[in-house]
Write an enzyme that holds these catalytic residues in place. Structure first.
Site, PDB file in Angstrom:
ATOM      1  N   TYR A  38       0.882  -1.171   0.000  1.00 19.94           N
ATOM      2  CA  TYR A  38       0.000   0.000   0.000  1.00 19.94           C
ATOM      3  C   TYR A  38       0.920   1.220   0.000  1.00 19.94           C
ATOM      4  CZ  TYR A  38      -4.237   2.543   1.465  1.00 19.94           C
ATOM      5  OH  TYR A  38      -5.302   3.403   1.540  1.00 19.94           O
TER       6      TYR A  38
ATOM      7  N   ARG B 202      -5.236   9.948 -11.520  1.00 24.80           N
ATOM      8  CA  ARG B 202      -4.633  10.678 -10.386  1.00 24.80           C
ATOM      9  C   ARG B 202      -4.197   9.647  -9.372  1.00 24.80           C
ATOM     10  NH1 ARG B 202      -5.029  10.005  -5.526  1.00 24.80           N
ATOM     11  NH2 ARG B 202      -6.999  10.835  -4.842  1.00 24.80           N
TER      12      ARG B 202
ATOM     13  N   LYS C 173      -5.347  -1.795  -2.833  1.00 25.80           N
ATOM     14  CA  LYS C 173      -6.546  -1.555  -2.021  1.00 25.80           C
ATOM     15  C   LYS C 173      -7.247  -2.887  -1.723  1.00 25.80           C
ATOM     16  CE  LYS C 173      -6.720   3.036  -1.780  1.00 25.80           C
ATOM     17  NZ  LYS C 173      -6.965   3.891  -0.622  1.00 25.80           N
TER      18      LYS C 173
ATOM     19  N   GLU D 295     -11.528   4.655  -7.261  1.00 21.20           N
ATOM     20  CA  GLU D 295     -10.269   5.035  -6.615  1.00 21.20           C
ATOM     21  C   GLU D 295      -9.368   5.802  -7.571  1.00 21.20           C
ATOM     22  OE1 GLU D 295      -9.774   3.859  -3.254  1.00 21.20           O
ATOM     23  OE2 GLU D 295      -8.272   5.447  -3.377  1.00 21.20           O
ATOM     24  N   ASP D 296      -8.854   6.894  -7.097  1.00 21.61           N
ATOM     25  CA  ASP D 296      -7.822   7.663  -7.786  1.00 21.61           C
ATOM     26  C   ASP D 296      -8.220   8.097  -9.205  1.00 21.61           C
ATOM     27  OD1 ASP D 296      -6.582   7.343  -5.395  1.00 21.61           O
ATOM     28  OD2 ASP D 296      -4.719   6.532  -6.185  1.00 21.61           O
TER      29      ASP D 296
ATOM     30  N   ASP E 225     -13.802   6.295  -2.779  1.00 18.69           N
ATOM     31  CA  ASP E 225     -12.980   6.241  -1.569  1.00 18.69           C
ATOM     32  C   ASP E 225     -12.264   7.570  -1.309  1.00 18.69           C
ATOM     33  OD1 ASP E 225     -11.551   5.053   0.567  1.00 18.69           O
ATOM     34  OD2 ASP E 225      -9.865   4.679  -0.766  1.00 18.69           O
ATOM     35  N   ASP E 226     -11.764   8.204  -2.363  1.00 19.98           N
ATOM     36  CA  ASP E 226     -10.991   9.449  -2.178  1.00 19.98           C
ATOM     37  C   ASP E 226     -11.884  10.589  -1.689  1.00 19.98           C
ATOM     38  OD1 ASP E 226      -8.358   8.525  -3.167  1.00 19.98           O
ATOM     39  OD2 ASP E 226      -9.567   8.102  -4.935  1.00 19.98           O
TER      40      ASP E 226
ATOM     41  N   ASN F 184      -0.217  11.615  -0.273  1.00 18.03           N
ATOM     42  CA  ASN F 184       0.597  10.411  -0.477  1.00 18.03           C
ATOM     43  C   ASN F 184       1.295  10.465  -1.830  1.00 18.03           C
ATOM     44  OD1 ASN F 184      -0.380   9.095   1.905  1.00 18.03           O
ATOM     45  ND2 ASN F 184      -2.312   8.779   0.834  1.00 18.03           N
TER      46      ASN F 184
ATOM     47  N   ASN G 170      -5.370   7.856   7.048  1.00 16.82           N
ATOM     48  CA  ASN G 170      -5.486   7.256   5.718  1.00 16.82           C
ATOM     49  C   ASN G 170      -6.843   6.570   5.607  1.00 16.82           C
ATOM     50  OD1 ASN G 170      -5.164   5.123   3.572  1.00 16.82           O
ATOM     51  ND2 ASN G 170      -3.199   6.178   3.415  1.00 16.82           N
TER      52      ASN G 170
HETATM   53  N1  LIG Z   1      -4.591  10.206   3.308  1.00 20.68           N
HETATM   54  C1  LIG Z   1      -5.573   9.754   2.567  1.00 20.68           C
HETATM   55  O1  LIG Z   1      -6.352   8.869   2.962  1.00 20.68           O
HETATM   56  C2  LIG Z   1      -5.776  10.315   1.208  1.00 20.68           C
HETATM   57  C3  LIG Z   1      -4.851  11.138   0.634  1.00 20.68           C
HETATM   58  N2  LIG Z   1      -5.076  11.647  -0.613  1.00 20.68           N
HETATM   59  C4  LIG Z   1      -4.020  12.453  -1.190  1.00 20.68           C
HETATM   60  O2  LIG Z   1      -4.490  13.757  -1.422  1.00 20.68           O
HETATM   61  C5  LIG Z   1      -3.799  14.312  -2.512  1.00 20.68           C
HETATM   62  C6  LIG Z   1      -4.790  15.022  -3.416  1.00 20.68           C
HETATM   63  O3  LIG Z   1      -5.735  14.122  -3.918  1.00 20.68           O
HETATM   64  P1  LIG Z   1      -6.974  14.677  -4.773  1.00 20.68           P
HETATM   65  O4  LIG Z   1      -7.749  15.660  -3.991  1.00 20.68           O
HETATM   66  O5  LIG Z   1      -7.702  13.524  -5.302  1.00 20.68           O
HETATM   67  O6  LIG Z   1      -6.206  15.413  -5.941  1.00 20.68           O
HETATM   68  P2  LIG Z   1      -6.732  16.531  -6.888  1.00 20.68           P
HETATM   69  O7  LIG Z   1      -5.777  16.603  -8.010  1.00 20.68           O
HETATM   70  O8  LIG Z   1      -8.173  16.325  -7.161  1.00 20.68           O
HETATM   71  O9  LIG Z   1      -6.596  17.870  -6.008  1.00 20.68           O
HETATM   72  C7  LIG Z   1      -5.396  18.480  -5.677  1.00 20.68           C
HETATM   73  C8  LIG Z   1      -5.723  19.868  -5.165  1.00 20.68           C
HETATM   74  O10 LIG Z   1      -4.528  20.444  -4.660  1.00 20.68           O
HETATM   75  C9  LIG Z   1      -4.439  21.771  -5.148  1.00 20.68           C
HETATM   76  N3  LIG Z   1      -3.041  22.190  -5.225  1.00 20.68           N
HETATM   77  C10 LIG Z   1      -2.124  21.836  -6.145  1.00 20.68           C
HETATM   78  N4  LIG Z   1      -0.976  22.506  -5.924  1.00 20.68           N
HETATM   79  C11 LIG Z   1      -1.191  23.283  -4.850  1.00 20.68           C
HETATM   80  C12 LIG Z   1      -0.387  24.228  -4.170  1.00 20.68           C
HETATM   81  N5  LIG Z   1       0.853  24.469  -4.534  1.00 20.68           N
HETATM   82  N6  LIG Z   1      -0.935  24.866  -3.103  1.00 20.68           N
HETATM   83  C13 LIG Z   1      -2.199  24.618  -2.708  1.00 20.68           C
HETATM   84  N7  LIG Z   1      -2.998  23.739  -3.337  1.00 20.68           N
HETATM   85  C14 LIG Z   1      -2.496  23.080  -4.390  1.00 20.68           C
HETATM   86  C15 LIG Z   1      -5.086  21.733  -6.511  1.00 20.68           C
HETATM   87  O11 LIG Z   1      -5.481  23.032  -6.925  1.00 20.68           O
HETATM   88  C16 LIG Z   1      -6.265  20.821  -6.224  1.00 20.68           C
HETATM   89  O12 LIG Z   1      -7.319  21.567  -5.679  1.00 20.68           O
HETATM   90  C17 LIG Z   1      -3.021  13.181  -3.163  1.00 20.68           C
HETATM   91  O13 LIG Z   1      -1.669  13.295  -2.804  1.00 20.68           O
HETATM   92  C18 LIG Z   1      -3.580  11.938  -2.542  1.00 20.68           C
HETATM   93  O14 LIG Z   1      -2.621  10.937  -2.379  1.00 20.68           O
HETATM   94  C19 LIG Z   1      -6.227  11.401  -1.320  1.00 20.68           C
HETATM   95  C20 LIG Z   1      -7.169  10.570  -0.800  1.00 20.68           C
HETATM   96  C21 LIG Z   1      -6.989   9.923   0.494  1.00 20.68           C
HETATM   97  C1  LIG Z   2      -4.916   6.863   0.235  1.00 19.14           C
HETATM   98  C2  LIG Z   2      -5.501   7.231  -1.027  1.00 19.14           C
HETATM   99  O1  LIG Z   2      -6.569   6.756  -1.379  1.00 19.14           O
HETATM  100  C3  LIG Z   2      -4.843   8.181  -1.867  1.00 19.14           C
HETATM  101  O2  LIG Z   2      -3.808   8.722  -1.498  1.00 19.14           O
HETATM  102  O3  LIG Z   2      -5.364   8.418  -2.967  1.00 19.14           O
HETATM  103 MG   LIG Z   3      -6.960   7.032  -3.403  1.00 14.08          MG
END
Ligand SMILES: NC(=O)C1=CN([C@@H]2O[C@H](COP(=O)(O)OP(=O)(O)OC[C@H]3O[C@@H](n4cnc5c(N)ncnc54)[C@H](O)[C@@H]3O)[C@@H](O)[C@H]2O)C=CC1
Ligand SMILES: CC(=O)C(=O)O
Ligand SMILES: [Mg+2]
Length: 607
Positions: free
Chosen positions: A136, A189, A207, A278-279, A301-302, A449, A494
């Protein structure tokens, strides 16, 4: 429920969960498993292969006597043997670059996965803390980046634009008669690594490994799906070894036709399956969620899993401050990242405030500040994303496009939460500004991540923002030793703490859709899982070693919410009436009894 019952775990529940994952499932003698093959074919089928674990009588019955060394080993001995080899690998690769070591470890696990699924999952479950970071996040990200080179054997199914009109028959090529859980991506993504095209298949695989390990979904009933609609990643398009369709991504109606066709095909063959999206890049994450959530049993999930996990952590930070949960309505929260995850989290948190305070969602946005790549989102923004409209601030309060540090200095938030995908964006200046927070225990959630994309490291957070913070990250970091000799606890915020329970609870409820009530119940359950003592130490989420127990609890909460919403149709022999008569404890037991656990079943050959 209105978030009133979050007062920590009952003593009985706390005692139960310390027994760890191995106590959470039945260890009764497994029933026989019918196989239709014999001889070497059995040894080459990872679903049935036991390696040296075949008893001598079974070797006779299946025609494999003499094809294995004579010694018969137990599954436990085989696990020990694997772990010994794994530790040798660790020793032999000391000093090598981190990525090289991570991939070597992944390869070793993957080879076992390809050879002997029972042993693979046994090893994974018994060593989940060590192996989750490999199968993961973070290593799965590295695997996806290199998937075309690492690829050896197929796993899951691939659908592309070339398959249009064929999916209804293709879906019958999947060898397993029954599928319970499907995880699908279009690779657009992958974690914070962007568009990885077909190589994103590593995510559904990872996953679903978590589904087997945490939720006890039978691995013969999981299906990873890659919807290959092309990629806009130029580097991949130029790479001769790239395994996907070498064309730009399909858009608009063309894209939707492909995914519509897949959904129809999957639910035609397996009407009771649960599909996890997912993603997907934000536009399709939201677009497909709206399109399918009332029609199919699916969730994103996201957007939804992450929201529930983050909200549970946010409520934990209120408890960590020694305040009642109701004080959540006064927390000032800055969310950095306004994509599928950031918007999902903000929306769910705002809804919780609205419910608790008895105010409208629009009023509840007062203490939330949303920042994207162009800075603070205000109503002055041209081309404002429709999903962000509700959260846009009045520019009279803070200027449009204000930077993170500007917002933090002005707002003095209780919580700074990152879902931006941008590594290091919570720099020294931002973290130092959090020292002026209005909270006695400011919270920093660097949820992006994999590790390199985290908004800050745990060490930097405690160093610059102070030892009194609560810290959570999406990928694991080690706890931090503080100057005063105390421990700075690192939490892993997470979605892995929720999606397995959401999937399992939905499946066993027999619900045909996933409602907001079911998702809210999952989040509430996670929020109430920790004791006050733990939370006050800054421990907001359970240890991953307890993932089966927490998943059983979350699954039960989801199932009970489905009953409350009157959409639980039952599963197998257990009808809707039976479900509705179950107490909370009965429901947890029911969920636990239905978790698969890897033991070698006696194999019975049938022609
Ligand atoms: N910990 C967890 O369980 C999860 C973590 N994530 C992580 O969240 C991150 C984003 O995922 P999504 O929202 O799906 O991506 P996304 O691409 O839909 O959104 C990214 C956002 O970040 C903003 N962004 C980009 N550069 C930036 C900057 N320099 N300053 C401020 N904002 C900025 C963008 O404008 C956009 O609104 C990924 O790294 C993903 O791995 C996502 C889902 C679950
Ligand atoms: C953990 C997860 O789903 C993500 O980073 O997209
Ligand atoms: Mg994800």
């Amino acid at each position: 429920m209105m978030w009133k019952n979050i007062a920590g775990l009952s003593k009985a529940a706390a005692a139960a969960r310390t027994h760890g994952s191995r106590r959470c499932f039945s260890t009764a003698i497994p029933g026989p498993c019918i196989v239709h093959k014999r001889g070497a074919d059995i040894l080459h089928d990872p679903w049935f292969n036991k390696d040296t674990g075949f008893p001598l009588t079974e070797r006779d019955r299946l025609g494999i006597r003499g094809l294995l060394p004579p010694r018969v080993m137990t599954c436990v001995q085989q696990c020990d043997r694997f772990i010994e080899s794994f530790r040798s690998l660790e020793n032999n690769t000391k000093g090598e670059p981190e990525n090289v070591v991570a991939l070597a470890k992944w390869r070793m696990l993957n080879r076992l996965h390809d050879r002997n699924e029972t042993l693979y999952y046994r090893v994974l479950i018994d060593n989940i803390k060590d192996f989750a970071p490999i199968i993961y996040t973070p290593t799965v990200g590295l695997v996806c980046q290199n998937y075309s080179g690492l690829y050896r054997r197929p796993r899951g199914m691939y659908f592309s634009a070339k398959d249009k009109g064929e999916m209804m028959s293709m879906i019958y090529n999947w060898p397993a008669p029954q599928v319970d859980m499907i995880v699908i991506t279009d690779g657009s993504r992958i974690l914070g690594l962007g568009d990885l095209g077909v190589q994103g298949i590593g995510i559904p695989i990872g996953k679903l490994d978590m589904y087997v390990a945490a939720a006890g979904i039978n691995p013969q009933r999981v299906l990873p799906i890659m919807l290959d609609v092309g990629t806009n990643n130029e580097k991949l398009l130029q790479n001769d070894l790239y395994l996907g369709v070498r064309q730009p991504r399909l858009e608009g109606e063309e894209y939707l036709e492909i995914i519509d066709e897949f959904m129809e095909a999957a639910f035609t063959r397996w009407p009771k399956a649960v599909v996890q999206f997912e993603d997907f890049q934000a536009k399709w994450a939201f677009g497909t969620l709206e399109r399918y959530r009332k029609k199919f049993c699916m969730f994103n999930d996201d957007v939804q899993g992450t929201a529930g996990v983050a909200l549970a952590g946010l409520l934990g930070t209120v408890r960590a401050q020694g305040r009642p949960i109701s004080d959540f309505v006064n927390q000032k929260i800055v969310v950095v990242g306004a994509g599928s995850a950031g918007l999902g989290v903000t929306k769910m948190a705002v809804q919780a405030v609205a419910r608790m305070a008895g105010i409208s969602e629009s009023e509840a946005t007062k203490n939330f500040y949303l920042i994207d790549k162009d800075g603070l989102v205000t109503t002055e923004r041209t081309k404002l994303d429709p999903g962000a409209v509700l959260f846009a601030k009045n520019p009279a309060e803070i200027r449009e496009g204000a930077s993170i540090v500007e917002v933090v200095k002005k707002v003095r938030p209780h919580v700074l939460l990152g879902l931006s995908g941008v590594g290091g964006i919570f720099n020294e200046e931002v973290l130092k500004a959090m020292r002026e927070s209005d909270s006695c225990k400011p919270a920093i959630f660097a949820m992006s991540n994999p590790t390199l994309n985290a908004e800050c490291t745990a060490a930097d957070a405690f160093k610059h923002a102070g030892g009194n913070i609560v810290f959570a990250s999406g990928s694991p970091f080690e706890n931090v030793e503080l100057e005063n000799g105390k421990v700075g606890h690192v939490n892993q915020a997470n979605n892995m703490y929720l999606f397995p329970g959401i999937g399992l609870g939905t499946l066993l409820s027999g619900a045909r859709i996933v409602t907001d009530g079911m998702l809210q119940a999952a989040s509430e359950c996670l929020a109430s899982y920790m004791t006050d003592e733990e939370v006050q130490k800054g421990i907001l989420y359970p240890s991953i070693n307890n993932i089966r127990h927490i998943t059983a609890e979350v699954g039960a909460a989801v199932l009970r919410a489905a009953v409350t919403d009157d959409i639980a149709e039952g599963h197998g022999d257990v009808g809707p009436k039976d479900l509705s008569h179950m107490s909370k404890e009965d429901t947890v037991n029911y969920i636990t009894r239905n978790m698969w656990f890897p033991v070698y079943s006696p194999l019975v050959h049938e022609k």
